[in-house]
Motif scaffolding. Sequence first.
Motif, PDB file in Angstrom:
ATOM      1  N   SER A 212       0.828  -1.210   0.000  1.00 30.82           N
ATOM      2  CA  SER A 212       0.000   0.000   0.000  1.00 30.82           C
ATOM      3  C   SER A 212       0.860   1.256   0.000  1.00 30.82           C
ATOM      4  N   VAL A 213       1.994   1.207   0.698  1.00 25.14           N
ATOM      5  CA  VAL A 213       2.883   2.361   0.729  1.00 25.14           C
ATOM      6  C   VAL A 213       3.423   2.654  -0.673  1.00 25.14           C
ATOM      7  N   MET A 214       3.830   1.598  -1.365  1.00 28.26           N
ATOM      8  CA  MET A 214       4.357   1.797  -2.712  1.00 28.26           C
ATOM      9  C   MET A 214       3.291   2.416  -3.621  1.00 28.26           C
ATOM     10  N   HIS A 215       2.062   1.938  -3.490  1.00 29.09           N
ATOM     11  CA  HIS A 215       0.977   2.495  -4.312  1.00 29.09           C
ATOM     12  C   HIS A 215       0.727   3.952  -3.936  1.00 29.09           C
ATOM     13  N   GLU A 216       0.743   4.236  -2.628  1.00 34.28           N
ATOM     14  CA  GLU A 216       0.451   5.591  -2.171  1.00 34.28           C
ATOM     15  C   GLU A 216       1.538   6.571  -2.610  1.00 34.28           C
ATOM     16  N   ILE A 217       2.794   6.147  -2.555  1.00 33.44           N
ATOM     17  CA  ILE A 217       3.883   7.019  -2.983  1.00 33.44           C
ATOM     18  C   ILE A 217       3.897   7.167  -4.500  1.00 33.44           C
ATOM     19  N   ASN A 218       3.483   6.113  -5.187  1.00 30.05           N
ATOM     20  CA  ASN A 218       3.541   6.147  -6.649  1.00 30.05           C
ATOM     21  C   ASN A 218       2.650   7.250  -7.229  1.00 30.05           C
ATOM     22  N   ASN A 219       1.495   7.498  -6.588  1.00 31.07           N
ATOM     23  CA  ASN A 219       0.584   8.513  -7.119  1.00 31.07           C
ATOM     24  C   ASN A 219       1.211   9.915  -7.129  1.00 31.07           C
ATOM     25  N   PRO A 220       1.698  10.407  -5.972  1.00 32.40           N
ATOM     26  CA  PRO A 220       2.320  11.746  -6.035  1.00 32.40           C
ATOM     27  C   PRO A 220       3.570  11.776  -6.889  1.00 32.40           C
ATOM     28  N   VAL A 221       4.334  10.693  -6.887  1.00 29.85           N
ATOM     29  CA  VAL A 221       5.538  10.675  -7.719  1.00 29.85           C
ATOM     30  C   VAL A 221       5.163  10.766  -9.193  1.00 29.85           C
ATOM     31  N   ALA A 222       4.047  10.123  -9.569  1.00 23.98           N
ATOM     32  CA  ALA A 222       3.620  10.139 -10.971  1.00 23.98           C
ATOM     33  C   ALA A 222       3.259  11.555 -11.410  1.00 23.98           C
ATOM     34  N   PHE A 223       2.460  12.287 -10.597  1.00 21.68           N
ATOM     35  CA  PHE A 223       2.087  13.622 -11.078  1.00 21.68           C
ATOM     36  C   PHE A 223       3.217  14.632 -10.876  1.00 21.68           C
ATOM     37  N   ILE A 224       4.166  14.334  -9.939  1.00 23.67           N
ATOM     38  CA  ILE A 224       5.363  15.175  -9.871  1.00 23.67           C
ATOM     39  C   ILE A 224       6.152  15.064 -11.175  1.00 23.67           C
ATOM     40  N   GLY A 225       6.313  13.809 -11.647  1.00 21.85           N
ATOM     41  CA  GLY A 225       7.019  13.610 -12.906  1.00 21.85           C
ATOM     42  C   GLY A 225       6.320  14.267 -14.071  1.00 21.85           C
ATOM     43  N   ALA A 226       4.986  14.152 -14.122  1.00 23.19           N
ATOM     44  CA  ALA A 226       4.227  14.780 -15.215  1.00 23.19           C
ATOM     45  C   ALA A 226       4.375  16.299 -15.163  1.00 23.19           C
ATOM     46  N   ASN A 227       4.304  16.865 -13.951  1.00 18.24           N
ATOM     47  CA  ASN A 227       4.462  18.318 -13.826  1.00 18.24           C
ATOM     48  C   ASN A 227       5.849  18.785 -14.268  1.00 18.24           C
ATOM     49  N   LEU A 228       6.874  18.006 -13.921  1.00 22.43           N
ATOM     50  CA  LEU A 228       8.214  18.387 -14.332  1.00 22.43           C
ATOM     51  C   LEU A 228       8.361  18.356 -15.860  1.00 22.43           C
ATOM     52  N   ASP A 229       7.730  17.326 -16.476  1.00 30.06           N
ATOM     53  CA  ASP A 229       7.757  17.285 -17.939  1.00 30.06           C
ATOM     54  C   ASP A 229       7.074  18.513 -18.528  1.00 30.06           C
ATOM     55  N   TYR A 230       5.932  18.872 -17.928  1.00 28.65           N
ATOM     56  CA  TYR A 230       5.190  20.020 -18.414  1.00 28.65           C
ATOM     57  C   TYR A 230       6.011  21.302 -18.274  1.00 28.65           C
ATOM     58  N   LEU A 231       6.659  21.444 -17.092  1.00 30.44           N
ATOM     59  CA  LEU A 231       7.469  22.636 -16.869  1.00 30.44           C
ATOM     60  C   LEU A 231       8.631  22.713 -17.864  1.00 30.44           C
ATOM     61  N   GLU A 232       9.250  21.561 -18.105  1.00 29.42           N
ATOM     62  CA  GLU A 232      10.361  21.543 -19.053  1.00 29.42           C
ATOM     63  C   GLU A 232       9.914  22.010 -20.438  1.00 29.42           C
ATOM     64  N   ARG A 233       8.756  21.511 -20.886  1.00 34.65           N
ATOM     65  CA  ARG A 233       8.262  21.906 -22.216  1.00 34.65           C
ATOM     66  C   ARG A 233       7.942  23.390 -22.258  1.00 34.65           C
ATOM     67  N   GLU A 234       7.250  23.880 -21.208  1.00 32.05           N
ATOM     68  CA  GLU A 234       6.799  25.265 -21.230  1.00 32.05           C
ATOM     69  C   GLU A 234       7.945  26.264 -21.083  1.00 32.05           C
ATOM     70  N   ARG A 255       4.850  20.803  -5.162  1.00 30.28           N
ATOM     71  CA  ARG A 255       5.218  20.873  -3.746  1.00 30.28           C
ATOM     72  C   ARG A 255       4.303  20.009  -2.891  1.00 30.28           C
ATOM     73  N   THR A 256       3.011  19.965  -3.229  1.00 28.97           N
ATOM     74  CA  THR A 256       2.076  19.121  -2.476  1.00 28.97           C
ATOM     75  C   THR A 256       2.467  17.652  -2.601  1.00 28.97           C
ATOM     76  N   GLY A 257       2.813  17.224  -3.815  1.00 31.73           N
ATOM     77  CA  GLY A 257       3.228  15.837  -3.997  1.00 31.73           C
ATOM     78  C   GLY A 257       4.487  15.499  -3.227  1.00 31.73           C
ATOM     79  N   VAL A 258       5.474  16.410  -3.297  1.00 29.33           N
ATOM     80  CA  VAL A 258       6.724  16.185  -2.560  1.00 29.33           C
ATOM     81  C   VAL A 258       6.454  16.130  -1.067  1.00 29.33           C
ATOM     82  N   GLU A 259       5.604  17.014  -0.548  1.00 26.62           N
ATOM     83  CA  GLU A 259       5.281  17.024   0.882  1.00 26.62           C
ATOM     84  C   GLU A 259       4.582  15.737   1.292  1.00 26.62           C
TER      85      GLU A 259
END
Length: 436
Positions: A212-234, A255-259
């Motif tokens: 469950s921990v791996m699943h719970e961490i995976n969600n914020p890590v996934a949208f952190i990665g997506a946001n970083l990709d978006y920031l890089e493109r923009e 920041r919410t995901g990292v927190e």
Amino acid sequence: MPVTPEVAASGEWGPRRKMLLWLAPALLSQYVLDVLAVGPGLPALVLRVVWALCVALSALRMDEHSASSMRLHTTFQCVAGSLCFIGLVLVAGGSDGAYFHLFPCLPLILCLIYPQDTLPVMLSGALCSAGAGGMLWMAGRPMSQVLLWVGIVVTVTLVGAYGASEFRKAQRAENEGRLERARREALESLAISERRRAHSEKLATIGQLAASVMHEINNPVAFIGANLDYLEREVLAEPRRASREELAEVFRETRTGVERVRQIIGDLRGFSRMDTEEPTECAVADVVSDAVRIARLRLQHVARLEVDIPEDLPPVLAVRRRLAQVLLNLLVNAGDALEARGREGSEVRIIGVCEGARVVLRVEDNGPGFPPHVLPRLFETFFTTKGPEKGTGLGLALSRELVEQCGGSLVAENREEGGARLRLEFPVGGSVKVAS
């Protein structure tokens, strides 16, 4: 107690018996001194043989596990030895012989051989003083000389008996000190074992939550990665298409995901650490919040978790991490009980109330409850109905122990409407002395 050849061959004799069996041939070998003192003679040899046989037979029949047997045989050996020595002195020339001056030595030697008992040595001293005085009197010596020798033998006997008594006291004090050190070491080892046991159960609980921990961490890590990709493109795009408001929103989400990841890792690290904290007054709502944050990882796909803890509940005196660990154990157990049922309709509740001078926490679920044959054994160490991959049988036993250390109690029961209930009661903070 007769000693058979089989026992003798097995080497099961005690130290006292072995010493006496070595003493018997040593006494017999002293016949060489008799020959040097008075020449070869049958009376001296007979006395030596009788003395050695008395020691050997008494040693073979002595029960070293019986105090009365030890005293009886010690008395027999001292009396028999004294009589045989008096006979040797007579054979060797009486008061004019070479052995007469050894009268004070015999009680002293017996004190060294038998330091555990004073009475037999005193009997030997009495016989030796009587023998020395009698020989001098029969030889026509002055009464002053008779009394002098009697006094010397008595004095040496008393000094020897006092020394043996002091030796016994020192030996007893040493044994008591050794036992006390062994007791302290055992208590220290037990305390270390208890800490390790608590640590192992914490790690076992965290291990059950790993998926469950791996699943719970995976969600914020996934949208952190997506946001970083978006920031890089923009940021690299020319001309820039994103507005400042959109970029600010992306930063906030990141920041919410990292927190969230940091909080999950911090909680797990805190629970897995072996704490040595002192009990303090802690708010029940805060403790429940600590446990629930991690328990949701296990329960979010199993049951709906409801928390009903009034903010004005009085504080309880406890170690915050330990109490949170207890609640986490109970919540994980409820999740395990409900897992086979499926999430639909499954509920776990934590309810807190104040009943007089007691704070009561109830952890309830609407699962199958406890079978009648399981309920009496629920808090036994290593008793579990789970498979080896899910339970060690330590969780509930350890939880009850931790609760009792806080001056509380933990009981299990079935709800009338179905399901299980674990009831924790604590005195209001400051009203009880916590067990160490």
